[in-house]
Scaffold this motif. Structure first.
Motif, PDB file in Angstrom:
ATOM      1  N   ARG A 294       0.795  -1.350   0.190  1.00 39.25           N
ATOM      2  CA  ARG A 294      -0.130  -0.589   0.357  1.00 39.25           C
ATOM      3  C   ARG A 294       0.884   1.117   0.217  1.00 39.25           C
ATOM      4  O   ARG A 294       0.364   2.626  -1.063  1.00 39.25           O
ATOM      5  N   LYS A 298       0.241   4.264  -2.895  1.00 39.95           N
ATOM      6  CA  LYS A 298       0.369   5.462  -2.912  1.00 39.95           C
ATOM      7  C   LYS A 298       1.543   6.105  -2.996  1.00 39.95           C
ATOM      8  O   LYS A 298       0.870   7.339  -3.941  1.00 39.95           O
ATOM      9  N   MET A 363      -5.959  -1.026   0.731  1.00 36.86           N
ATOM     10  CA  MET A 363      -4.238  -0.996  -0.526  1.00 36.86           C
ATOM     11  C   MET A 363      -5.938  -0.643  -1.754  1.00 36.86           C
ATOM     12  O   MET A 363      -4.953   0.077  -2.363  1.00 36.86           O
ATOM     13  N   SER A 366      -6.513   2.373  -1.878  1.00 35.79           N
ATOM     14  CA  SER A 366      -5.847   3.865  -2.509  1.00 35.79           C
ATOM     15  C   SER A 366      -5.457   3.736  -3.569  1.00 35.79           C
ATOM     16  O   SER A 366      -5.481   4.988  -3.941  1.00 35.79           O
TER      17      SER A 366
END
Length: 788
Positions: A294, A298, A363, A366
């Motif tokens: 994740r 990001k 995740m 995101s």
């Protein structure tokens, strides 16, 4: 140390830091190293492994001399290892020209890596190989030295501002070194076209290498990302691996196997069997693994969103854009999209149905929201309102359609199998509904589905993977020309991930809409269950008086087990559950345009199973001549713990098993005494209870239990049970309860302080209870307080 000595100790040093590939040597255990628990080692490790620290300086120093280090193929991710062992070269350019036969008579194939690649291979794969190492309690993965180093390396080699800093030991006029084979290379069948590296392809278009120093160092950014993606995301099953291969590649591999079967001695079938076994190795990502991925997602969104606006002239773009800017443009679709999609599918299908799935969920969410990591900020006046998704993200949504639609359906199927009364599960449903309910997002997803469902006028049927594949992992500059048709882009995305024969399930179609309605019904049921749990816990507490502690208030000995999850999660969590579910239902109505009539009907259906007080919900069932029979919905409710029957003792209350809070000897003695009294005075008690005056009401209050028939009437048992006759009788079993005995002892003890003897105290208790019974008889006929 001399450079030759440093070259000799470098592999040992890397293994000492990150641990051995087999997991036996733990190394520095960076995953468990935190500032709070290790205040001395933590900053030292971060400084030593920093991109500008001593370790990376050593890497760059060895890099300048073009040293090579062997990395065993057997420790690569399952699909890569199996394909290389079958002599099929993976698409990722990271492996091109690096596979070597073992030196000095060793066993197995190796990759000849330069120092930077060798260091990053060990760093990335330590997250996988060291997952079984001993971990201390209360370790937060996001605060570990490993997590911080991943973030630091991403910010250094994939900067959102400026360019990649050059290494301290660099050769501005030189070319990127390529591995020199020390042994005959292995003949390989490729997945598809071979791709030149990013730097070599880019330099071919540069008039001067020295004019743009970043063009020489961009290879570190590409190499770092390729290694992270290959080590962390390149894991899937044999079925998924086979589905990803185009018919052209399958035919090519088949011809190659037939050709080598007649030339090589030994058993190629055995090698193929071992390779297939490697594909099927169970891959179980940990929560820490998902958190690191994740973080990568990001940062890649922030890195891609930092792309400078395109110039108006296309010709100007081709001559002025730097390698880093071109890298930002295609970093997500080129390197991450396909493997992340497969990784998420694996997690959605294999992750346990518990609250730990929250890491996978976040995740996924995101990745679905790149606008959260865009540099622009919403206006201050709109902070309290949901931020509308801009039309500039329509292309991203269309090119990642399956990420939104198919994974949403996978989440629906998971949510339908979870207990939504749990606040953590309710929170996950709320989070997904909130994200998809963002203004304009559902409309853009619907537009993407419409583009995909347009008639196929452009895409030939027989070239599904060969020209549409993203060939993940290679150089983005070797891509085919940019596709401009929106419908072609969407279809290319879907077919490249799922194959030409993929049967697409529309997110806003009838089938998925029915799943959403089932989830809405489940949410309503969970809300009712949470309310009943809350009321069931609060009401007895509120209704109990001070005298109830002394067994003068009613205690249900014949009732069912009253323990529930509320004892663990508490009233506040039940309130949060209700809030999450209420908002989730509201968001689902916004996304799928559910009308109020459907919801009202659903809420009424959820309430029909409640009893007269509206608190106890029975599973869905139908009445027959033999009693109640569960429907499929009722079985589903029981299996998932959404509803349950009241399991209670319905025989003679005097004959029920002895409880843990009762004295067994006293129970037996008091039962004999009660039985003797009932047998001797049965006729007299019937006569007294049949009177309609005050004496009759007082006797019925003490000697009968009219609630027993009422409970049996609403119980899912055969109807002839209600015909049993339960006449008036005396029950002294409540005196065998330890709580009752302790209460009496406390009363006698307190009375002794006021110089009241046992006989006088007993007389006062009898008089007090008689007055209490007379008062209660006037108001509550039929309530039997002394029955436990």
């Amino acid at each position: 140390f001399s450079l030759k000595e440093l070259h000799g100790i470098f592999p040992w040093l890397v293994e000492s830091i990150f641990g051995s590939l087999d997991g036996i040597i733990v190394g520095w255990n960076l995953r468990c190293l935190q500032g709070k628990t290790n205040p001395t080692e933590y900053p030292v490790a971060l400084d030593f492994l920093d991109p500008s620290g001593p370790m990376m300086k050593l890497v760059y120093k060895l890099q300048a001399e073009e040293y090579r280090y062997d990395f065993p193929v057997s420790y690569l991710p399952g699909p890569v290892k199996a394909s290389i062992q079958e002599q099929v070269l993976p698409e990722c350019s990271l492996y091109h020209n690096k596979v070597q036969l073992p030196s000095s008579g060793g066993l197995g194939l190796n990759l000849a890596l330069n120092p930077f690649e060798y260091y990053m291979f060990y760093f990335a794969i330590s997250l996988i190989t060291q997952k079984n190492s001993p971990i201390t309690h209360h370790v937060s993965p996001s605060n570990s030295a490993y997590f911080i180093l991943v973030d630091t390396y991403l910010k250094c080699f994939l900067p959102t501002e400026g360019s990649v800093l050059p290494p301290p030991y660099s050769n501005p006029g030189g070319a990127i070194p390529s591995p020199t084979p020390r042994s005959p290379p292995v003949p390989f069948t490729s997945y598809g076209m071979h791709h030149t590296s990013l730097l070599k392809r880019h330099i071919a278009h540069q008039p001067s290498v020295n004019a743009d120093p970043a063009s020489q160092e961009i290879w570190r950014s590409e190499t770092l990302l390729q290694i992270f993606v290959e080590m962390w995301l390149h894991h899937y099953s044999l079925e998924m691996y086979q589905k990803m291969q185009s018919p052209h590649v399958k035919l090519e591999v088949l011809h190659y196997r037939l050709s080598i079967s007649s030339k090589h001695h030994g058993s190629p079938a055995q090698s193929s069997y071992q390779a297939l076994h490697a594909y099927q190795e169970a891959f179980k990502p940990t929560e820490e693994h998902v958190l690191v991925v994740r973080l990568l997602v990001k940062h890649l969104h922030a890195f891609s969103n930092s792309l400078k606006p395109e110039p108006l002239s296309p010709s100007a773009h081709s001559h002025t854009a730097s390698p880093l800017e071109e890298f930002k443009r295609v970093v997500i679709p080129r390197f991450v999209q396909e493997k992340l999609y497969i990784f998420l599918q694996h997690c959605f299908g294999h992750w346990p149905l518990d609250a730990s799935f929250r890491a996978v969920l976040e995740m996924w969410l995101s990745y679905l929201q790149p606008w959260r990591y865009a540099p622009e900020k919403p206006p201050q006046s709109a902070e309290s309102l949901p931020r509308s998704v801009s039309e500039r993200w329509a292309a991203f949504i269309q090119e990642n359609l399956l990420m939104y639609t198919k994974l949403f359906v996978r989440f629906l199927n998971r949510a339908l199998r979870t207990d939504l009364v749990s606040p953590k599960n309710a929170l996950m449903v709320f989070r997904v509904a909130k994200v998809f309910a963002q203004p304009n997002l559902a409309e853009m997803i619907l537009k993407g589905e419409q583009l995909f469902l347009e008639p196929e006028l452009v895409i030939p049927h027989r070239q599904h993977r060969l020209f549409m594949t993203s060939t993940l992992g290679g150089s983005f500059l070797s891509w085919p020309p940019t596709i401009t048709d929106a419908s072609f882009k969407v279809k290319s995305h879907v077919y490249s991930l799922e194959g030409q024969d993929f049967q697409y399930k529309q997110m806003f179609g009838t089938e998925v809409r029915n799943l959403v309605l089932k989830l809405a019904q489940l949410i309503c049921q969970a809300q009712q269950t949470a309310k009943s749990l809350s009321d069931h816990s609060v009401e007895p507490t509120a209704s109990q008086s001070f005298l109830s502690w002394f067994r003068l208030a009613p205690v249900e000995m014949n009732g069912s087990y009253t323990g529930n999850d509320l004892d663990e999660i508490g009233q506040d969590s039940i309130k949060k559950t209700d809030e999450y579910l209420e908002k989730a239902l509201e968001y689902l109505c916004q996304i799928f345009k559910l009308n109020e009539a459907q919801l009202t009907q659903m809420m009424m259906k959820c309430g029909t199973a409640q009893d007269e007080n509206g608190k106890k919900q029975l599973p869905d069932c139908v009445e027959s001549e033999n009693g109640l029979i569960l429907t499929p919905l009722g079985r589903y409710q029981i299996i998932n713990g959404l509803r349950r029957f009241e399991v209670q003792y319905q025989g003679d209350t005097e004959l029920q098993p002895i409880r843990s809070y009762e004295n067994a000897t006293l129970v037996r003695l008091l039962f004999r005494l009660s039985s003797a009294l009932n047998e001797r005075f049965a006729d007299q008690m019937d006569t007294l209870c049949s009177r309609e005056d005050f004496v009759g009401r007082l006797c019925r209050y003490h000697l009968t239990n009219p609630q027993l028939l009422q409970k049996i009437r609403y119980s899912p048992v055969v109807k002839d049970r209600t015909s049993q006759n339960w006449g008036p009788r005396i029950s002294l079993r409540f005196l065998a309860s330890y709580r009752t005995l302790l209460s009496l002892l406390m009363v006698y003890f307190i009375a002794s302080w006021f110089c009241i003897g046992p006989v006088s105290c007993t007389f006062i208790i009898l008089i007090g209870y008689s007055l209490y019974a007379v008062i209660m008889t006037f108001f509550f006929e039929g309530w039997k307080p002394h029955e436990h």
